[in-house]
Design a protein around this motif. Structure first.
Motif, PDB file in Angstrom:
ATOM      1  N   ASP A 289       1.064  -0.849   0.046  1.00  0.00           N
ATOM      2  CA  ASP A 289       0.653   0.043  -0.394  1.00  0.00           C
ATOM      3  C   ASP A 289       1.107   1.494   0.445  1.00  0.00           C
ATOM      4  OD1 ASP A 289      -2.011   1.850   0.283  1.00  0.00           O
ATOM      5  OD2 ASP A 289      -2.487   1.408   2.340  1.00  0.00           O
ATOM      6  N   MET A 290       0.609   2.501  -1.159  1.00  0.00           N
ATOM      7  CA  MET A 290       1.588   3.075  -1.019  1.00  0.00           C
ATOM      8  C   MET A 290       1.066   4.812  -1.590  1.00  0.00           C
ATOM      9  SD  MET A 290       4.912   2.133  -2.634  1.00  0.00           S
ATOM     10  CE  MET A 290       6.058   3.330  -2.889  1.00  0.00           C
ATOM     11  N   LYS A 291      -0.150   3.990  -1.496  1.00  0.00           N
ATOM     12  CA  LYS A 291      -0.977   5.324  -1.237  1.00  0.00           C
ATOM     13  C   LYS A 291      -1.218   6.318  -0.755  1.00  0.00           C
ATOM     14  CE  LYS A 291      -6.136   6.700  -1.209  1.00  0.00           C
ATOM     15  NZ  LYS A 291      -7.514   6.094  -1.549  1.00  0.00           N
TER      16      LYS A 291
ATOM     17  N   MET B  40       2.510   8.148  -2.373  1.00  0.00           N
ATOM     18  CA  MET B  40       2.181   8.722  -3.302  1.00  0.00           C
ATOM     19  C   MET B  40       1.505  10.071  -3.542  1.00  0.00           C
ATOM     20  SD  MET B  40       3.881   7.286  -6.432  1.00  0.00           S
ATOM     21  CE  MET B  40       3.312   7.492  -7.602  1.00  0.00           C
ATOM     22  N   LYS B  41       0.518   9.899  -2.020  1.00  0.00           N
ATOM     23  CA  LYS B  41      -0.488  11.695  -2.341  1.00  0.00           C
ATOM     24  C   LYS B  41       0.719  12.566  -2.477  1.00  0.00           C
ATOM     25  CE  LYS B  41      -5.131  11.177  -2.185  1.00  0.00           C
ATOM     26  NZ  LYS B  41      -6.162  11.216  -1.340  1.00  0.00           N
ATOM     27  N   ALA B  42       1.594  12.069  -0.934  1.00  0.00           N
ATOM     28  CA  ALA B  42       2.573  13.302  -0.355  1.00  0.00           C
ATOM     29  C   ALA B  42       3.010  13.619  -1.670  1.00  0.00           C
ATOM     30  CB  ALA B  42       3.792  12.214   0.322  1.00  0.00           C
ATOM     31  N   VAL B  43       3.535  12.843  -3.287  1.00  0.00           N
ATOM     32  CA  VAL B  43       4.321  13.416  -4.137  1.00  0.00           C
ATOM     33  C   VAL B  43       2.874  13.857  -5.425  1.00  0.00           C
ATOM     34  CG1 VAL B  43       6.067  12.992  -6.480  1.00  0.00           C
ATOM     35  CG2 VAL B  43       5.883  11.581  -3.905  1.00  0.00           C
ATOM     36  N   ILE B  44       1.788  13.183  -5.323  1.00  0.00           N
ATOM     37  CA  ILE B  44       1.104  13.642  -6.782  1.00  0.00           C
ATOM     38  C   ILE B  44      -0.317  13.447  -6.017  1.00  0.00           C
ATOM     39  CG2 ILE B  44       0.036  12.899  -8.427  1.00  0.00           C
ATOM     40  CD1 ILE B  44       1.718  10.110  -8.926  1.00  0.00           C
ATOM     41  N   PRO B  45      -0.280  15.161  -6.211  1.00  0.00           N
ATOM     42  CA  PRO B  45      -1.712  15.883  -4.556  1.00  0.00           C
ATOM     43  C   PRO B  45      -2.639  15.593  -5.440  1.00  0.00           C
ATOM     44  CG  PRO B  45      -0.037  17.905  -4.809  1.00  0.00           C
ATOM     45  CD  PRO B  45       0.579  16.272  -6.135  1.00  0.00           C
ATOM     46  N   GLU B  46      -2.931  15.987  -7.211  1.00  0.00           N
ATOM     47  CA  GLU B  46      -4.073  15.524  -7.473  1.00  0.00           C
ATOM     48  C   GLU B  46      -4.424  13.829  -7.603  1.00  0.00           C
ATOM     49  OE1 GLU B  46      -0.763  15.495 -10.432  1.00  0.00           O
ATOM     50  OE2 GLU B  46      -0.942  17.249  -8.242  1.00  0.00           O
ATOM     51  N   LEU B  47      -3.520  13.184  -7.083  1.00  0.00           N
ATOM     52  CA  LEU B  47      -4.173  11.399  -7.178  1.00  0.00           C
ATOM     53  C   LEU B  47      -5.630  11.837  -5.895  1.00  0.00           C
ATOM     54  CD1 LEU B  47      -3.354   8.808  -7.585  1.00  0.00           C
ATOM     55  CD2 LEU B  47      -2.553   8.805  -5.312  1.00  0.00           C
ATOM     56  N   ILE B  48      -6.446  10.733  -6.795  1.00  0.00           N
ATOM     57  CA  ILE B  48      -7.690  10.761  -6.520  1.00  0.00           C
ATOM     58  C   ILE B  48      -7.491   9.160  -5.284  1.00  0.00           C
ATOM     59  CG2 ILE B  48     -10.156  10.614  -6.792  1.00  0.00           C
ATOM     60  CD1 ILE B  48      -9.970  11.982  -8.965  1.00  0.00           C
ATOM     61  N   ASP B  49      -7.050   8.660  -6.308  1.00  0.00           N
ATOM     62  CA  ASP B  49      -6.437   7.121  -5.429  1.00  0.00           C
ATOM     63  C   ASP B  49      -6.515   6.117  -5.795  1.00  0.00           C
ATOM     64  OD1 ASP B  49      -7.839   5.060  -3.087  1.00  0.00           O
ATOM     65  OD2 ASP B  49      -9.765   4.633  -4.514  1.00  0.00           O
ATOM     66  N   MET B  50      -5.124   5.329  -5.598  1.00  0.00           N
ATOM     67  CA  MET B  50      -4.286   3.887  -5.583  1.00  0.00           C
ATOM     68  C   MET B  50      -4.672   2.635  -5.250  1.00  0.00           C
ATOM     69  SD  MET B  50      -0.390   4.990  -5.851  1.00  0.00           S
ATOM     70  CE  MET B  50       0.694   2.830  -6.239  1.00  0.00           C
ATOM     71  N   SER B  51      -4.595   1.869  -6.390  1.00  0.00           N
ATOM     72  CA  SER B  51      -5.239   0.300  -5.287  1.00  0.00           C
ATOM     73  C   SER B  51      -3.465  -0.194  -4.485  1.00  0.00           C
ATOM     74  CB  SER B  51      -5.585  -0.176  -6.414  1.00  0.00           C
ATOM     75  OG  SER B  51      -4.247  -0.547  -7.411  1.00  0.00           O
ATOM     76  N   PRO B  52      -3.679  -0.641  -4.009  1.00  0.00           N
ATOM     77  CA  PRO B  52      -2.410  -1.195  -3.280  1.00  0.00           C
ATOM     78  C   PRO B  52      -1.554  -2.005  -4.985  1.00  0.00           C
ATOM     79  CG  PRO B  52      -3.577  -2.086  -1.954  1.00  0.00           C
ATOM     80  CD  PRO B  52      -4.564  -1.735  -2.916  1.00  0.00           C
ATOM     81  N   VAL B  53      -0.157  -1.653  -4.171  1.00  0.00           N
ATOM     82  CA  VAL B  53       1.092  -2.245  -5.690  1.00  0.00           C
ATOM     83  C   VAL B  53       0.549  -3.752  -5.981  1.00  0.00           C
ATOM     84  CG1 VAL B  53       2.338  -1.975  -7.116  1.00  0.00           C
ATOM     85  CG2 VAL B  53       1.418   0.230  -5.409  1.00  0.00           C
ATOM     86  N   GLN B  54       0.548  -4.776  -6.426  1.00  0.00           N
ATOM     87  CA  GLN B  54       1.040  -5.715  -6.892  1.00  0.00           C
ATOM     88  C   GLN B  54       2.243  -6.010  -7.192  1.00  0.00           C
ATOM     89  OE1 GLN B  54      -0.472  -8.978  -4.960  1.00  0.00           O
ATOM     90  NE2 GLN B  54       0.899  -9.398  -5.719  1.00  0.00           N
ATOM     91  N   VAL B  55       3.522  -6.180  -5.884  1.00  0.00           N
ATOM     92  CA  VAL B  55       4.135  -6.489  -6.848  1.00  0.00           C
ATOM     93  C   VAL B  55       5.560  -7.771  -6.981  1.00  0.00           C
ATOM     94  CG1 VAL B  55       7.162  -5.972  -6.148  1.00  0.00           C
ATOM     95  CG2 VAL B  55       5.371  -4.956  -5.722  1.00  0.00           C
TER      96      VAL B  55
END
Length: 185
Positions: free
Chosen positions: A23-25, A28-43
């Motif tokens: 979970d990097m939401k 990523m929001k700290a770097v991309i303020p316009e990010l609305i939502d993000m799923s956990p990253v499957q690695v």
């Protein structure tokens, strides 16, 4: 998803396989303020220590919701990224020759943090233009009072039309050429 070089040396005989969800939401929001939502990253992939280097070969899969660059409507992006990097320990050189798609990086610490690498690859692969399916299909551009957005091809076509000289004005230009030549004499 953080290991010390010492830990990786201990398992150096075979690759360490990874299949995790991260979970990097918030990062990523700290770097991309316009990010609305993000799923956990499957690695999925592997990490291999060899000859003072760490090779990572991963596949990242995630879904991001970002605003459209035209209308600000939410757009869901399905992101699939291959990541191949070789981290070289500080103070060492490597004679290992990788394929062209493997990025070689020099480590500045004694740990490997894959979250940093994941964040960087997501940022590097963000599309510059994000459109809803309706915007792609309609191919309409926003406009307002005394302004409008045009495509590059429309802009070039309008520019060519402006460059066509009205024949009546061409006669006037010839008139000024006579007065310019008499001024020079």
């Amino acid at each position: 998803m953080k290991w010390s070089i010492q830990e990786l040396r201990q398992i150096a005989s075979q690759p360490m396989m990874i299949n995790e969800s991260v979970d990097m939401k918030e990062e990523m929001k700290a770097v991309i303020p316009e990010l609305i939502d993000m799923s956990p990253v499957q690695v999925e992939g592997m990490v291999l220590y060899e000859e003072h280097t760490v090779l990572t070969q991963l596949r990242l899969a995630l879904k991001m919701t970002m605003p459209s660059t035209r209308s600000l409507e939410p757009v869901e992006l399905d992101v699939q990224l291959p990541v191949s990097e070789r981290f070289i320990e500080d103070g060492w050189n490597s004679d290992i020759v990788d394929e062209d798609h493997v990025t070689q990086l020099f480590m500045d610490s004694f740990t490997i943090d894959l979250k940093e690498s994941i964040r960087d690859h997501i940022l590097l692969n963000m599309p510059l233009q994000i459109l809803t399916e309706a915007e792609i299909a309609a191919d309409e551009f926003p406009e307002g009072n005394d302004w409008r957005v045009v495509s590059e091809s429309d802009f070039e076509a309008e520019r060519e039309v402006e460059e066509v000289v009205n024949p009546e004005f061409a006669k006037l230009q010839d008139l000024f050429k006579d007065s310019e030549s008499s001024d020079e004499a």
